[in-house]
Design a protein around this motif. Structure first.
Motif, PDB file in Angstrom:
ATOM      1  N   GLU A  61      -5.628  -2.319   3.844  1.00 41.49           N
ATOM      2  CA  GLU A  61      -4.727  -3.421   3.501  1.00 41.49           C
ATOM      3  C   GLU A  61      -5.472  -4.747   3.514  1.00 41.49           C
ATOM      4  OE1 GLU A  61      -1.742  -2.911   6.439  1.00 41.49           O
ATOM      5  OE2 GLU A  61      -0.706  -1.297   5.354  1.00 41.49           O
ATOM      6  N   PRO A 107      -6.399  -4.833  -0.808  1.00 39.89           N
ATOM      7  CA  PRO A 107      -4.944  -5.009  -0.918  1.00 39.89           C
ATOM      8  C   PRO A 107      -4.389  -4.646  -2.291  1.00 39.89           C
ATOM      9  CG  PRO A 107      -6.057  -7.134  -0.872  1.00 39.89           C
ATOM     10  CD  PRO A 107      -7.086  -6.104  -0.533  1.00 39.89           C
ATOM     11  N   HIS A 117      -1.418  -2.171  -2.738  1.00 32.89           N
ATOM     12  CA  HIS A 117       0.005  -2.515  -2.747  1.00 32.89           C
ATOM     13  C   HIS A 117       0.534  -2.706  -4.167  1.00 32.89           C
ATOM     14  CE1 HIS A 117       0.102  -2.775   1.563  1.00 32.89           C
ATOM     15  NE2 HIS A 117      -0.805  -3.736   1.600  1.00 32.89           N
TER      16      HIS A 117
END
Length: 326
Positions: free
Chosen positions: A48, A52, A55
């Motif tokens: 994350e 990222p 996502h």
């Protein structure tokens, strides 16, 4: 038209710069900075933080596909971590066998593995067996540690281990980033393996890209520091901008720098923002002399909002008025 890929660049092309460069346009894909694997299963928060894009279905904000790169030397732990990473919607798992950093090489990772082709094969084979068949496993290598004597053996080991494609940075580890890149060796590797080979190294301009393709015989090219030095390089290669940079483009570059800084302000600790901008400017100096002037103007500044004021002033031609912090 060949594919253009944005290279993984440890300590330079973090998520924010990947965002800005891919938003500029022209890239078919990008690879993350390496995620280092040791003797444990990395938690979700590592991905994350470093990738990222997971996502957003494994894409940068503008939709450019992203591949997660792993670095490590233990086949079992590389396989376990690759299996988990594959659940996070990347567009592939790439394995780093090219990093020349001493801190990595001291622990037998990165380019040091090029001294033992059998180890390369074991790692790729283990990862390939652990990752679903619909997720490509690829590899990035250099020509060797100190010489090119094992270059063909290494590439063959990667291909036979299950690598779907191989990016070849046309230098040895000891060669570092010193010119020239030996694109002729990429051609030899391409002749020796049955998987696609992607050329990498010393592509700073459209002319370099044309020569790299001609010498290597590869259709696809991965661009690293050249993309950081000229964020419009991919568009130039695509014929969507002038072939050579010009002073008239500098306001556009300033806009990208400002966009980068504003995105950094929302993503990383404020104590690192100024260093990231200065690092990018150090590469932009190669293309635009105006970057050297801006670098000098902010060299002693550590507050990102003050730096933002200087950049906005350069864009408008008005004296800098640093924004007030809330």
């Amino acid at each position: 038209m060949s594919r253009l890929l944005l290279a993984p660049m440890e300590g330079l092309a973090d998520y924010t710069l990947r965002d800005v460069l891919t938003a500029t346009g022209g890239y078919d894909g990008c690879v993350s900075e390496f995620v280092r694997v040791t003797g444990s299963l990395l938690p979700a928060r590592v991905y994350e933080r470093d990738t990222p894009e997971i996502h957003h279905g494994g894409h940068t904000p503008v939709g450019t596909p992203m591949v997660i790169q792993l670095l490590g030397s233990d086949p079992e732990w590389m396989a376990r971590n690759a299996a988990y990473a594959a659940t996070l919607s990347p567009h592939g798992i790439d394995l780093n066998f090219g990093c020349p950093a001493k801190v990595v090489n001291r622990h037998g990772g990165g380019a040091m593995l090029l001294a033992t082709p059998d180890a390369l094969n074991r790692i790729v084979s283990s990862v390939r067996a652990a990752v679903p068949v619909n997720i490509a496993v690829t590899a990035k290598m250099r020509l060797g540690v100190s010489d090119t004597s094992l270059a063909i053996d290494c590439a063959t080991a990667l291909a036979e281990g299950g690598a779907a494609s191989i990016v070849v940075h046309a230098r040895t580890r000891d060669h570092g980033y010193r010119p020239p890149a030996h694109w002729e060796w990429i051609a030899r590797i391409d002749d020796a393996v049955d998987v696609p080979v992607i050329a990498n190294g010393d592509v700073w301009s459209v002319d370099d890209w044309e020569r790299c393709r001609a010498v290597s015989g590869c259709a696809d090219v991965m661009i690293g520091r050249g993309a950081v030095s000229d964020p419009f390089l991919a568009l130039r290669i695509r014929g969507m901008m002038d072939k050579s940079p010009s002073a008239a483009e500098w306001p556009g570059v300033l806009g990208h720098i400002l966009d980068y800084l504003k995105k950094l302000q929302g993503r990383i600790s404020s104590q690192h923002e100024h260093g990231r901008v200065k690092l990018w400017l150090s590469y932009l100096k190669r293309t635009w002399p105006q970057a050297a002037e801006l670098h000098a103007a902010i060299r002693r500044l550590h507050d990102s909002l003050e730096i933002q004021g200087v950049i906005e002033s350069a864009l408008t031609g008005m004296p800098a008025t640093p924004p007030l912090r809330a």
